[in-house]
Scaffold this motif. Structure first.
Motif, mmCIF file in Angstrom:
data_model
loop_
_atom_site.group_PDB
_atom_site.id
_atom_site.type_symbol
_atom_site.label_atom_id
_atom_site.label_comp_id
_atom_site.label_asym_id
_atom_site.label_seq_id
_atom_site.Cartn_x
_atom_site.Cartn_y
_atom_site.Cartn_z
ATOM 1 N N ASP A 33 0.872 -1.166 0.000
ATOM 2 C CA ASP A 33 0.000 0.000 0.000
ATOM 3 C C ASP A 33 0.912 1.219 0.000
ATOM 4 O O ASP A 33 1.532 1.544 1.011
ATOM 5 N N ASP A 34 1.030 1.886 -1.141
ATOM 6 C CA ASP A 34 2.003 2.958 -1.334
ATOM 7 C C ASP A 34 1.291 4.226 -1.769
ATOM 8 O O ASP A 34 0.397 4.189 -2.617
ATOM 9 N N GLY A 35 1.674 5.372 -1.184
ATOM 10 C CA GLY A 35 1.063 6.633 -1.581
ATOM 11 C C GLY A 35 1.745 7.814 -0.941
ATOM 12 O O GLY A 35 2.586 7.669 -0.054
ATOM 13 N N GLY A 36 1.363 9.014 -1.377
ATOM 14 C CA GLY A 36 1.939 10.241 -0.850
ATOM 15 C C GLY A 36 3.253 10.577 -1.526
ATOM 16 O O GLY A 36 3.828 9.759 -2.260
ATOM 17 N N GLN A 37 3.739 11.770 -1.301
ATOM 18 C CA GLN A 37 5.012 12.176 -1.880
ATOM 19 C C GLN A 37 5.659 13.254 -1.024
ATOM 20 O O GLN A 37 4.995 13.945 -0.266
ATOM 21 N N GLY A 38 6.992 13.352 -1.157
ATOM 22 C CA GLY A 38 7.728 14.353 -0.417
ATOM 23 C C GLY A 38 8.371 13.781 0.833
ATOM 24 O O GLY A 38 7.880 12.814 1.419
ATOM 25 N N GLY A 39 9.479 14.385 1.250
ATOM 26 C CA GLY A 39 10.136 13.994 2.485
ATOM 27 C C GLY A 39 10.750 12.610 2.424
ATOM 28 O O GLY A 39 10.700 11.924 1.403
ATOM 29 N N LEU A 40 11.352 12.195 3.521
ATOM 30 C CA LEU A 40 11.856 10.829 3.625
ATOM 31 C C LEU A 40 10.681 9.857 3.653
ATOM 32 O O LEU A 40 9.757 10.037 4.450
ATOM 33 N N PRO A 41 10.672 8.835 2.817
ATOM 34 C CA PRO A 41 9.589 7.854 2.884
ATOM 35 C C PRO A 41 9.592 7.118 4.219
ATOM 36 O O PRO A 41 10.638 6.954 4.846
ATOM 37 N N VAL A 42 8.419 6.672 4.638
ATOM 38 C CA VAL A 42 8.272 5.867 5.845
ATOM 39 C C VAL A 42 7.681 4.524 5.455
ATOM 40 O O VAL A 42 6.668 4.463 4.741
ATOM 41 N N VAL A 43 8.313 3.451 5.915
ATOM 42 C CA VAL A 43 7.897 2.090 5.585
ATOM 43 C C VAL A 43 7.420 1.408 6.864
ATOM 44 O O VAL A 43 8.162 1.329 7.843
ATOM 45 N N PHE A 44 6.181 0.911 6.853
ATOM 46 C CA PHE A 44 5.568 0.292 8.021
ATOM 47 C C PHE A 44 5.544 -1.224 7.867
ATOM 48 O O PHE A 44 5.207 -1.750 6.799
ATOM 49 N N VAL A 45 5.835 -1.926 8.979
ATOM 50 C CA VAL A 45 5.850 -3.389 8.984
ATOM 51 C C VAL A 45 4.992 -3.886 10.146
ATOM 52 O O VAL A 45 5.198 -3.507 11.296
ATOM 53 N N HIS A 46 4.034 -4.736 9.843
ATOM 54 C CA HIS A 46 3.016 -5.177 10.798
ATOM 55 C C HIS A 46 3.470 -6.339 11.669
ATOM 56 O O HIS A 46 4.554 -6.907 11.492
ATOM 57 N N ALA A 47 2.601 -6.724 12.586
ATOM 58 C CA ALA A 47 2.859 -7.810 13.528
ATOM 59 C C ALA A 47 2.507 -9.168 12.921
ATOM 60 O O ALA A 47 1.978 -9.268 11.804
ATOM 61 N N SER A 48 2.769 -10.219 13.681
ATOM 62 C CA SER A 48 2.347 -11.564 13.298
ATOM 63 C C SER A 48 0.841 -11.589 13.091
ATOM 64 O O SER A 48 0.074 -11.046 13.895
ATOM 65 N N ALA A 49 0.410 -12.226 12.001
ATOM 66 C CA ALA A 49 -1.008 -12.351 11.649
ATOM 67 C C ALA A 49 -1.658 -10.992 11.424
ATOM 68 O O ALA A 49 -2.873 -10.872 11.485
ATOM 69 N N GLY A 50 -0.844 -9.974 11.144
ATOM 70 C CA GLY A 50 -1.371 -8.653 10.837
ATOM 71 C C GLY A 50 -1.315 -8.390 9.343
ATOM 72 O O GLY A 50 -1.117 -9.296 8.526
ATOM 73 N N SER A 51 -1.448 -7.129 8.980
ATOM 74 C CA SER A 51 -1.376 -6.732 7.579
ATOM 75 C C SER A 51 -1.158 -5.233 7.505
ATOM 76 O O SER A 51 -1.215 -4.517 8.509
ATOM 77 N N SER A 52 -0.966 -4.762 6.289
ATOM 78 C CA SER A 52 -0.799 -3.329 6.058
ATOM 79 C C SER A 52 -2.020 -2.536 6.507
ATOM 80 O O SER A 52 -1.906 -1.353 6.835
ATOM 81 N N ALA A 53 -3.187 -3.173 6.535
ATOM 82 C CA ALA A 53 -4.420 -2.483 6.929
ATOM 83 C C ALA A 53 -4.342 -1.958 8.360
ATOM 84 O O ALA A 53 -5.051 -0.998 8.709
ATOM 85 N N GLN A 54 -3.495 -2.561 9.192
ATOM 86 C CA GLN A 54 -3.383 -2.103 10.578
ATOM 87 C C GLN A 54 -2.686 -0.747 10.692
ATOM 88 O O GLN A 54 -2.688 -0.143 11.760
#
Length: 253
Positions: free
Chosen positions: A11-32
């Motif tokens: 799930d990628d979007g937005g622009q500008g600045g340093l990008p931020v990459v999120f990583v979920h927990a066990s049995a989680g997903s990007s939706a969290q």
């Protein structure tokens, strides 16, 4: 997006600045991370991936679910998107994954933020660890994990509990067993010691044992989450997490 063990959802979007990459927990997903993605995309690029075997990503074709394998998923995503330098944010298992990636690629990680990261599973006695893995391989695995997570979900709103448990039920047994089992052998102390950049851990009242990262890594700054919350802080207190993110990102260059 193509990963080393199968297709990965991003799930990628937005622009500008340093990008931020999120990583979920066990049995989680990007939706969290939905609230945080919406918040950050007002001013910068922000993305979250589904690790192998989770969410909309394919199961690992080779059955590999070690922490380093999940970190390879992060690598496949940032390489595939051409991101040279970025901030990593990881929750629970995702905290270990981010630590592993940062240890292997310190120059590419501008900052490392751990949100109630997993504890050091190596502290669990061998007999107890074997019993856990045996249960996770059995038909009783799902109710056992639900029972184990119950105290961490007790302070959460019903809709948060339902989101987390629905994600668990939708995740393949092999991915849950692999991810939780990987934490029993992963060395977070060495990994965090190899990353010299800015790092910060936010921990809940539940995450205060002797196996918590903040008690094992001398140079890991930590702060208590000072609002009522369960383990899934970004779902229980999204505005608080957004503020914590903003404060951390303001210190990263």
């Amino acid at each position: 997006m193509k990963g080393l063990a199968g297709e990965l959802y991003v799930d990628d979007g937005g622009q500008g600045g340093l990008p931020v990459v999120f990583v979920h927990a066990s049995a989680g997903s990007s939706a969290q991370w939905a609230a945080q993605l919406t918040h950050l995309r007002k001013s910068r690029r922000a993305l979250a991936l589904d690790l192998r075997g989770h969410g909309r990503s394919e199961p690992a074709r080779d059955g590999a679910y070690e922490v380093e394998d999940f970190a390879a998923d992060v690598g496949a995503v940032v390489d595939g998107l051409g991101l040279e330098r970025f901030v990593l944010v990881g929750h629970s298992l995702g905290g270990a994954v981010c630590a592993a990636y940062a240890a292997a690629h310190p120059s590419r990680v501008a900052g490392l933020l751990l949100l109630d990261p997993a504890s050091d599973g190596r502290q669990i006695p061998a007999e107890q660890a074997k019993g856990l893995m045996d249960v996770l391989a059995s038909e009783a695995w799902l109710p056992v994990v639900e029972e184990y997570w119950a105290p961490m979900l007790a302070p959460s709103r019903p809709e948060v509990r339902e989101q987390v448990l629905s994600g668990l039920r939708a995740t393949a047994q092999a991915a849950v067993r692999g991810g939780l089992g990987a934490l029993l052998t992963f060395d977070p102390v060495a990994a965090l010691g190899r990353y010299p950049g800015p790092k910060l851990s936010f921990v809940t009242a539940y995450n205060q044992g002797p196996d918590a990262y903040q008690h094992l890594v001398p140079d890991l700054p930590s702060r208590r989450v000072d609002v009522p919350t369960g383990h899934w802080v970004q779902l229980d207190a999204p505005e608080w997490v957004d503020g914590a993110l903003d404060a951390f990102l303001a210190t990263v260059r």
